[in-house]
Scaffold this motif. Structure first.
Motif, short mmCIF file in Angstrom:
data_model
loop_
_atom_site.label_atom_id
_atom_site.label_comp_id
_atom_site.label_asym_id
_atom_site.label_seq_id
_atom_site.Cartn_x
_atom_site.Cartn_y
_atom_site.Cartn_z
N GLY A 223 0.74 -1.31 0.07
CA GLY A 223 0.04 -0.06 -0.18
C GLY A 223 0.94 1.34 0.00
N ARG A 224 0.08 2.62 0.36
CA ARG A 224 1.02 3.52 0.20
C ARG A 224 1.97 3.76 1.38
NH1 ARG A 224 -3.45 8.42 -1.31
NH2 ARG A 224 -3.97 7.51 -3.36
N THR A 225 1.72 3.25 2.68
CA THR A 225 2.59 3.43 3.62
C THR A 225 2.85 2.04 4.35
OG1 THR A 225 0.72 4.12 5.02
CG2 THR A 225 1.93 5.71 3.97
N MET A 226 2.01 1.09 3.84
CA MET A 226 2.23 -0.29 4.72
C MET A 226 1.64 -1.70 3.89
SD MET A 226 -1.18 0.03 6.98
CE MET A 226 -1.57 1.97 6.89
N LEU A 227 1.92 -2.64 4.40
CA LEU A 227 1.46 -3.92 3.53
C LEU A 227 0.12 -3.99 4.02
CD1 LEU A 227 4.44 -6.40 4.13
CD2 LEU A 227 4.06 -4.93 2.27
N ILE A 228 -0.63 -4.39 2.77
CA ILE A 228 -2.19 -4.53 3.09
C ILE A 228 -2.26 -6.15 3.10
CG2 ILE A 228 -4.52 -3.89 2.31
CD1 ILE A 228 -2.83 -1.52 3.28
N PRO A 229 -2.99 -6.67 3.98
CA PRO A 229 -3.29 -8.17 4.15
C PRO A 229 -4.50 -8.19 3.03
CG PRO A 229 -3.24 -7.49 6.25
CD PRO A 229 -3.22 -6.02 5.47
N TYR A 230 -4.44 -9.48 2.04
CA TYR A 230 -5.69 -9.64 1.63
C TYR A 230 -5.82 -11.20 1.17
CZ TYR A 230 -2.77 -10.77 -2.61
OH TYR A 230 -1.71 -11.45 -3.44
N MET A 231 -6.87 -11.43 0.64
CA MET A 231 -7.15 -13.02 0.32
C MET A 231 -7.67 -12.95 -1.00
SD MET A 231 -9.17 -14.20 3.83
CE MET A 231 -9.53 -15.94 3.04
N ASP A 232 -7.71 -14.06 -1.86
CA ASP A 232 -8.15 -14.36 -3.21
C ASP A 232 -9.48 -14.76 -2.82
OD1 ASP A 232 -5.92 -13.65 -4.51
OD2 ASP A 232 -5.27 -15.85 -4.78
N PHE A 233 -10.58 -14.03 -3.60
CA PHE A 233 -11.72 -14.54 -3.81
C PHE A 233 -12.19 -15.18 -4.90
CE2 PHE A 233 -16.47 -13.99 -5.07
CZ PHE A 233 -16.98 -14.52 -4.01
N VAL A 234 -12.59 -16.47 -5.23
CA VAL A 234 -12.50 -16.91 -6.56
C VAL A 234 -13.91 -16.58 -7.33
CG1 VAL A 234 -12.81 -19.28 -8.02
CG2 VAL A 234 -11.24 -19.03 -5.94
N LEU A 235 -13.66 -16.01 -8.55
CA LEU A 235 -14.99 -15.53 -9.15
C LEU A 235 -15.67 -16.68 -10.21
CD1 LEU A 235 -13.32 -12.10 -10.18
CD2 LEU A 235 -15.27 -12.32 -8.73
N PRO A 236 -16.92 -16.20 -10.59
CA PRO A 236 -17.32 -17.14 -11.24
C PRO A 236 -16.71 -17.43 -12.65
CG PRO A 236 -19.18 -15.71 -10.61
CD PRO A 236 -17.58 -15.27 -10.44
N THR A 237 -16.84 -18.77 -13.17
CA THR A 237 -16.05 -19.14 -14.20
C THR A 237 -17.17 -20.07 -15.25
OG1 THR A 237 -15.03 -21.05 -13.34
CG2 THR A 237 -13.87 -19.11 -13.52
N ASP A 238 -16.78 -20.07 -16.44
CA ASP A 238 -17.54 -20.79 -17.19
C ASP A 238 -17.17 -22.29 -17.34
OD1 ASP A 238 -15.50 -20.93 -19.05
OD2 ASP A 238 -16.34 -19.47 -20.65
N THR A 239 -17.44 -23.19 -18.15
CA THR A 239 -17.32 -24.42 -18.19
C THR A 239 -15.83 -24.57 -18.58
OG1 THR A 239 -18.34 -24.82 -20.35
CG2 THR A 239 -19.57 -25.49 -18.51
N GLU A 240 -15.12 -23.77 -19.30
CA GLU A 240 -13.80 -23.87 -19.97
C GLU A 240 -12.91 -23.31 -19.05
OE1 GLU A 240 -13.70 -22.37 -23.91
OE2 GLU A 240 -15.08 -24.03 -24.58
N GLY A 241 -13.33 -22.66 -17.71
CA GLY A 241 -12.42 -22.08 -16.88
C GLY A 241 -12.18 -20.58 -16.99
N ARG A 242 -12.93 -19.77 -18.06
CA ARG A 242 -12.54 -18.44 -18.03
C ARG A 242 -13.47 -17.81 -17.29
NH1 ARG A 242 -13.62 -17.60 -24.51
NH2 ARG A 242 -15.55 -18.91 -23.91
N LEU A 243 -13.08 -16.35 -17.04
CA LEU A 243 -13.94 -15.71 -16.20
C LEU A 243 -15.18 -15.39 -16.70
CD1 LEU A 243 -14.00 -13.78 -13.83
CD2 LEU A 243 -13.02 -11.92 -15.04
N GLU A 244 -16.33 -15.41 -16.07
CA GLU A 244 -17.60 -15.11 -16.66
C GLU A 244 -18.21 -13.98 -16.18
OE1 GLU A 244 -21.83 -18.11 -17.35
OE2 GLU A 244 -20.56 -18.12 -15.47
N LEU A 245 -18.45 -12.93 -17.18
CA LEU A 245 -19.06 -11.68 -17.02
C LEU A 245 -20.18 -11.58 -17.63
CD1 LEU A 245 -15.56 -9.65 -17.68
CD2 LEU A 245 -16.50 -10.05 -15.48
N ALA A 246 -20.98 -10.65 -17.10
CA ALA A 246 -22.35 -10.24 -17.57
C ALA A 246 -22.40 -9.09 -18.53
CB ALA A 246 -23.48 -10.23 -17.00
N GLN A 247 -21.30 -8.07 -18.08
CA GLN A 247 -21.35 -6.84 -18.77
C GLN A 247 -19.94 -6.29 -18.37
OE1 GLN A 247 -24.10 -3.75 -17.50
NE2 GLN A 247 -24.26 -3.34 -19.66
#
Length: 285
Positions: A223-247
């Motif tokens: 971050g700007r002045t420190m380390l920011i803890p984060y986690m991964d959130f797995v998003l929706p994917t299609d049957t081929e493993g690609r990111l699935e977006l509506a718009q």
């Protein structure tokens, strides 16, 4: 009782939910099919946790002023602000019902490099369920916030007084009982939002509180002045493993034509299901 309160705060979205990001953010999200959700304590939204804590303490002070002198109330008033400030890590990702807001383009996207990613509401909710994340609409109404604070006090105090106090220091004899409700309290507080931001119509995905920082899948970004803890959130994917977006909405940019063409090429390779749209909002840096 507090479990029922969490269930009321959480809700299933019924319309598209959007996440604003930069072009570099889009590239990372599309290739990894993941969203970084950061520890709420390290973001501006940490003020919302502190705000909810202050509402709970205010409710306690009102009860004390009305003549309720039970020690359990005073202990809760001292325990909760400390846990809100330095307690378990809780990770949050933000979405909105509004995919084309000028305030969002200005607040979350570099000029000329913003995109708004629209997700199918059911697919996003299913992804949240699979990862034990709560999902819900932010609460802006101060009356509703105070009501929730009152219900938290009712539930925690009732449970604490039904079991004998621990043999800890007299000023902390109910703390062990409070700790059993920490997860529910933090989850409810994570959905509080100042009414000044009502226009955003924000939704959040919120992780279970993480008690073990070593074994939990927590990473850190700079971050700007420190380390920011984060986690991964797995998003929706299609049957081929690609990111699935509506718009996908393209934010204000002086090179709209070129941006739309290159984005269509990139999205066609890494994502599926999207409709690409020009935001059409005039905006100067």
């Amino acid at each position: 009782m507090l479990a029922n309160l969490v269930a009321r705060v959480c809700a299933r979205p019924t319309s598209l939910l959007y996440h604003y990001t930069s072009l570099s953010g889009l590239a990372g999200i599309a290739r990894s099919r993941r969203l970084w959700v950061s520890d709420l304590h390290y973001l501006n939204d940490a003020a919302e946790l502190a705000h909810f804590s202050s509402l709970v303490v205010m409710e306690i002070r009102q009860r004390q002023a009305a003549g309720d002198t039970r020690n359990v109330l005073e202990q809760l008033a001292s325990w909760l602000p400390d846990r809100t400030r330095a307690g378990q890590a809780i990770f949050c990702g933000s979405f909105t019902e509004q995919g084309n807001l000028l305030s969002q383009w200005r607040g979350y996207c570099p000029y000329g490099q913003g995109v708004s990613l629209g997700f199918d509401p059911n697919a996003l909710a299913v992804s949240a369920d699979r990862q034990s994340f709560a999902i819900g609409r932010c609460i802006y109404d101060p009356v509703e916030q105070r009501m929730l604070a009152s219900e938290v006090v009712d539930g925690v105090v009732a449970a604490a007084t039904e079991s004998p106090p621990s043999r800890a220091h007299p000023a902390q004899s109910f703390h062990a009982s409070f700790a059993t409700f920490e997860e529910e309290i933090m989850l409810v507080g994570a959905f509080m939002k100042s009414g000044a931001f009502r226009e955003e119509q924000e939704w959040r995905i919120v992780s279970p509180p993480q008690r073990n920082h070593v074994e939990a899948p927590i990473e850190h970004r700079v971050g700007r002045t420190m380390l920011i803890p984060y986690m991964d959130f797995v998003l929706p994917t299609d049957t081929e493993g690609r990111l699935e977006l509506a718009q996908v909405i393209v934010g204000p940019t002086p090179t709209m034509g070129e941006s739309m063409r290159s984005l269509a090429q990139f999205l066609g390779k890494h994502t599926s299901g999207y409709v690409l749209q020009n935001g059409l909002i005039p905006y100067r840096e």
